[in-house]
Enzyme design. Structure first.
Site, mmCIF file in Angstrom:
data_model
loop_
_atom_site.group_PDB
_atom_site.id
_atom_site.type_symbol
_atom_site.label_atom_id
_atom_site.label_comp_id
_atom_site.label_asym_id
_atom_site.label_seq_id
_atom_site.Cartn_x
_atom_site.Cartn_y
_atom_site.Cartn_z
ATOM 1 N N ARG A 154 0.826 -1.228 0.000
ATOM 2 C CA ARG A 154 0.000 0.000 0.000
ATOM 3 C C ARG A 154 0.845 1.256 0.000
ATOM 4 N NH1 ARG A 154 -2.491 -3.414 3.262
ATOM 5 N NH2 ARG A 154 -4.365 -4.344 2.360
ATOM 6 N N GLU B 292 -5.118 17.447 -10.335
ATOM 7 C CA GLU B 292 -5.684 17.885 -11.614
ATOM 8 C C GLU B 292 -7.193 18.043 -11.598
ATOM 9 O OE1 GLU B 292 -3.718 16.444 -15.110
ATOM 10 O OE2 GLU B 292 -5.386 16.987 -16.387
ATOM 11 N N HIS C 163 -1.155 13.975 -28.577
ATOM 12 C CA HIS C 163 -1.589 12.601 -28.289
ATOM 13 C C HIS C 163 -2.302 11.988 -29.487
ATOM 14 C CE1 HIS C 163 -1.511 13.192 -23.629
ATOM 15 N NE2 HIS C 163 -0.350 12.762 -24.102
ATOM 16 N N ASN D 141 -0.944 20.315 -20.177
ATOM 17 C CA ASN D 141 -1.263 19.577 -21.404
ATOM 18 C C ASN D 141 -1.239 20.448 -22.642
ATOM 19 O OD1 ASN D 141 -1.571 17.130 -20.113
ATOM 20 N ND2 ASN D 141 -3.702 17.554 -19.606
ATOM 21 N N HIS E 210 -0.727 18.951 -26.001
ATOM 22 C CA HIS E 210 -0.848 17.504 -25.843
ATOM 23 C C HIS E 210 -2.113 16.917 -26.463
ATOM 24 C CE1 HIS E 210 2.574 18.032 -23.267
ATOM 25 N NE2 HIS E 210 2.622 16.750 -22.945
ATOM 26 N N HIS F 129 7.034 11.202 -28.084
ATOM 27 C CA HIS F 129 6.086 12.077 -27.384
ATOM 28 C C HIS F 129 6.409 13.571 -27.537
ATOM 29 C CE1 HIS F 129 3.301 13.394 -24.288
ATOM 30 N NE2 HIS F 129 4.299 14.047 -23.723
ATOM 31 N N GLU G 117 9.196 20.025 -23.992
ATOM 32 C CA GLU G 117 8.482 20.227 -22.718
ATOM 33 C C GLU G 117 9.067 21.418 -21.960
ATOM 34 O OE1 GLU G 117 5.798 18.410 -22.055
ATOM 35 O OE2 GLU G 117 6.071 16.393 -22.882
ATOM 36 N N LYS H 178 6.829 23.335 -13.073
ATOM 37 C CA LYS H 178 5.942 22.191 -12.883
ATOM 38 C C LYS H 178 5.515 22.088 -11.423
ATOM 39 C CE LYS H 178 4.533 17.638 -13.766
ATOM 40 N NZ LYS H 178 4.605 16.445 -14.559
ATOM 41 N N ARG I 131 -3.930 22.285 -13.367
ATOM 42 C CA ARG I 131 -2.871 21.363 -13.758
ATOM 43 C C ARG I 131 -3.007 20.967 -15.227
ATOM 44 N NH1 ARG I 131 0.033 16.370 -10.371
ATOM 45 N NH2 ARG I 131 1.326 15.705 -12.101
ATOM 46 N N LYS J 236 2.376 11.699 -10.717
ATOM 47 C CA LYS J 236 1.521 10.858 -11.572
ATOM 48 C C LYS J 236 2.311 9.623 -11.967
ATOM 49 C CE LYS J 236 -1.641 13.978 -13.937
ATOM 50 N NZ LYS J 236 -2.051 14.472 -15.271
HETATM 51 N N1 LIG Z 1 4.149 10.986 -14.976
HETATM 52 C C1 LIG Z 1 4.106 12.109 -15.660
HETATM 53 O O1 LIG Z 1 3.712 13.161 -15.153
HETATM 54 C C2 LIG Z 1 4.569 12.099 -17.066
HETATM 55 C C3 LIG Z 1 4.789 13.302 -17.734
HETATM 56 C C4 LIG Z 1 5.286 13.266 -19.035
HETATM 57 C C5 LIG Z 1 5.560 12.047 -19.636
HETATM 58 N N2 LIG Z 1 5.320 10.888 -18.959
HETATM 59 C C6 LIG Z 1 5.639 9.589 -19.559
HETATM 60 O O2 LIG Z 1 7.044 9.547 -19.799
HETATM 61 C C7 LIG Z 1 7.294 8.626 -20.863
HETATM 62 C C8 LIG Z 1 8.309 9.238 -21.796
HETATM 63 O O3 LIG Z 1 9.498 9.466 -21.098
HETATM 64 P P1 LIG Z 1 10.916 9.487 -21.842
HETATM 65 O O4 LIG Z 1 10.837 10.403 -22.998
HETATM 66 O O5 LIG Z 1 11.932 9.694 -20.807
HETATM 67 O O6 LIG Z 1 10.953 8.026 -22.475
HETATM 68 P P2 LIG Z 1 11.826 6.722 -22.138
HETATM 69 O O7 LIG Z 1 11.764 6.394 -20.697
HETATM 70 O O8 LIG Z 1 11.354 5.698 -23.098
HETATM 71 O O9 LIG Z 1 13.293 7.169 -22.513
HETATM 72 C C9 LIG Z 1 13.619 7.484 -23.850
HETATM 73 C C10 LIG Z 1 14.755 6.605 -24.354
HETATM 74 O O10 LIG Z 1 15.995 7.111 -23.859
HETATM 75 C C11 LIG Z 1 16.724 6.072 -23.193
HETATM 76 N N3 LIG Z 1 17.485 6.743 -22.154
HETATM 77 C C12 LIG Z 1 17.001 7.330 -21.028
HETATM 78 N N4 LIG Z 1 17.988 7.959 -20.393
HETATM 79 C C13 LIG Z 1 19.116 7.776 -21.099
HETATM 80 C C14 LIG Z 1 20.456 8.229 -20.956
HETATM 81 N N5 LIG Z 1 20.829 9.035 -19.951
HETATM 82 N N6 LIG Z 1 21.362 7.851 -21.887
HETATM 83 C C15 LIG Z 1 20.988 7.075 -22.932
HETATM 84 N N7 LIG Z 1 19.733 6.645 -23.146
HETATM 85 C C16 LIG Z 1 18.808 6.998 -22.233
HETATM 86 C C17 LIG Z 1 15.688 5.098 -22.743
HETATM 87 O O11 LIG Z 1 16.237 3.812 -22.575
HETATM 88 C C18 LIG Z 1 14.689 5.152 -23.908
HETATM 89 O O12 LIG Z 1 15.142 4.338 -24.961
HETATM 90 C C19 LIG Z 1 5.956 8.345 -21.521
HETATM 91 O O13 LIG Z 1 5.540 7.047 -21.154
HETATM 92 C C20 LIG Z 1 5.021 9.386 -20.913
HETATM 93 O O14 LIG Z 1 3.690 8.927 -20.802
HETATM 94 C C21 LIG Z 1 4.850 10.902 -17.691
HETATM 95 ZN ZN LIG Z 2 4.344 15.671 -22.299
#
Ligand SMILES: NC(=O)c1ccc[n+]([C@@H]2O[C@H](COP(=O)([O-])OP(=O)(O)OC[C@H]3O[C@@H](n4cnc5c(N)ncnc54)[C@H](O)[C@@H]3O)[C@@H](O)[C@H]2O)c1
Ligand SMILES: [Zn+2]
Length: 376
Positions: A130, A245, A260, A253, A256, A275, A194, A235, A249, A152
């Protein structure tokens, strides 16, 4: 760099969420200092470090060694890289490993990776026993400026992205800016979209600063740390004002809704669109859509596009390789993403650079004719 100079290069952004308050540390060398930073703030002595196959060979050993030096024993969970990892299957693996490592409520799940790893392991941390403590060590620019902050967490469902999850704030975020040097140029640019977003939401001076300083942000050093800290602060401010949200918040987006829809239209195929690239095109579309509805000047849309294009981001639907489905299909994706109330949609629109607002009465007919125009 010795410990003193290294510590002085670190910026701290505090997220004042009452008993869920935490710090975000930003700067060089933080993976090597992770154990010490965690041990001075928190009590747990066990951790499960969750990471992906790309990041593990680069930084896992250093993180585990740093934890060990601080008396924190860690188990390692290495998952495949990529968006598909945000699934029930991998969530189960992560939860099992966390339990196997006998992580108790005051111990930690530590996410070492991009947003995919952060979202999945944050969810695991939120539901195992939990809720156990959660530390983010974000390694992509996107995760350092966005996903690691705000609590999130979650995975994807066949019904859509991020539909299953919980709010679970981290106890600490360690954004080591050195690790961004191994990120691909494309992923760095995607995260930058972003960063620019925060300027476009409500910080026109920050957007102007980025226009003047983006090259230094891409090179690294103090401008990069500055941009990441400003983004985390932006942020954090939004999250503190509206943690779950219920209103403002949603401004996060910006870009987005269109973004999306484009991600869905390309079946989340990262070879075509990631993304942040969708967000880049989406932010230009949001400014153009606002201009079309006489809310903002078309000059603002042109200015946004000029900057994003200059850093090398896609800004038009036609920049996406391969064919896109018709405007009607994109519109369906938008309508599915949103609650459509009697033909009205919610969009983040703008009155100009840094003047975004939540508009919840946008006629669906306006959106579809705009999309048809842009798609042509
Ligand atoms: N929780 C939230 O508030 C929130 C906000 C925005 C996005 N997201 C989520 O985040 C995700 C996207 O995140 P992302 O863009 O980091 O994607 P990701 O985690 O897939 O990373 C992108 C790529 O870079 C590689 N990588 C990461 N760090 C590295 C480094 N230092 N050196 C070499 N390679 C590296 C990873 O292995 C991957 O192949 C999506 O799933 C999205 O929904 C969540
Ligand atoms: Zn985003």
């Amino acid at each position: 760099m010795n410990a003193i100079t290294s510590a002085s290069a670190i910026r701290t952004v505090h997220v004042p969420l009452g008993e869920r308050a935490y710090d975000i540390l930003i700067g060089p060398g933080l993976i090597a200092r992770a154990g010490a930073e965690i041990a001075t703030r928190l009590k747990g002595r066990k951790a499960a470090v969750v990471t992906d196959e790309n990041v593990a060979p680069l930084y896992l050993k250093a993180l585990v060694a740093s934890l060990g030096e601080a008396g924190i024993a860690s188990a390692e969970v290495v998952l495949p890289a990529g968006e598909k990892t945000k699934s029930f299957e991998h969530l189960i693996t992560a939860c099992d490993k966390v339990l196997e490592a006998r992580v108790e409520r005051n111990d930690y799940v530590i996410a070492l990776g991009g947003g995919v790893i952060g979202d999945l392991s944050g969810f695991a941390a939120g539901i195992v026993r939990r809720g156990v403590r959660f530390v983010q060590v974000p390694t992509s620019l996107l995760s350092q400026v966005d996903s690691s902050v705000g609590g999130k967490t979650g995975i994807n469902s066949r019904h859509g992205k991020n539909l299953i999850g919980v709010f679970h704030q981290p106890d600490l975020v360690l954004a080591d800016t050195d690790v961004l040097n191994s990120l691909s140029a494309r992923e760095f640019r995607a995260g930058y979209a972003e960063v620019a977003k925060y300027g476009l939401i409500d910080k026109p001076d920050f957007f102007a600063w980025l226009e003047a300083n983006w090259k230094a942000v891409f090179t690294g050093g103090s401008a990069r740390i500055e941009a990441i800290a400003a983004s985390c602060q932006a942020k954090a401010d939004v999250v503190v004002a509206d943690e779950r949200e219920n209103g403002q918040r949603a401004l996060l987006n910006l870009g987005h809704t269109f973004g999306h829809a484009l991600e869905a239209a390309t079946a989340y195929d990262s070879s075509r669109l990631v993304h942040g690239e969708g967000v880049s095109i989406g932010m230009v579309l949001a400014h153009e859509f606002s201009a079309r509805m006489n809310l903002a000047s078309p000059d603002d849309a042109r200015r946004v596009e000029r900057h994003l294009k200059e850093v090398g981001l896609p800004t038009r639907m036609s920049d996406i390789p391969g064919d896109l489905p018709p405007a009607e299909t994109l519109m369906d994706a938008i309508a599915q993403d949103k609650k459509v109330k009697s033909g009205k949609l919610t969009f983040i629109l703008t009155r100009g650079i840094g003047q975004s607002f939540v508009a919840d009465d946008v006629p669906a007919s306006e959106a579809i004719s705009f999309l048809r125009e842009k798609h042509a």
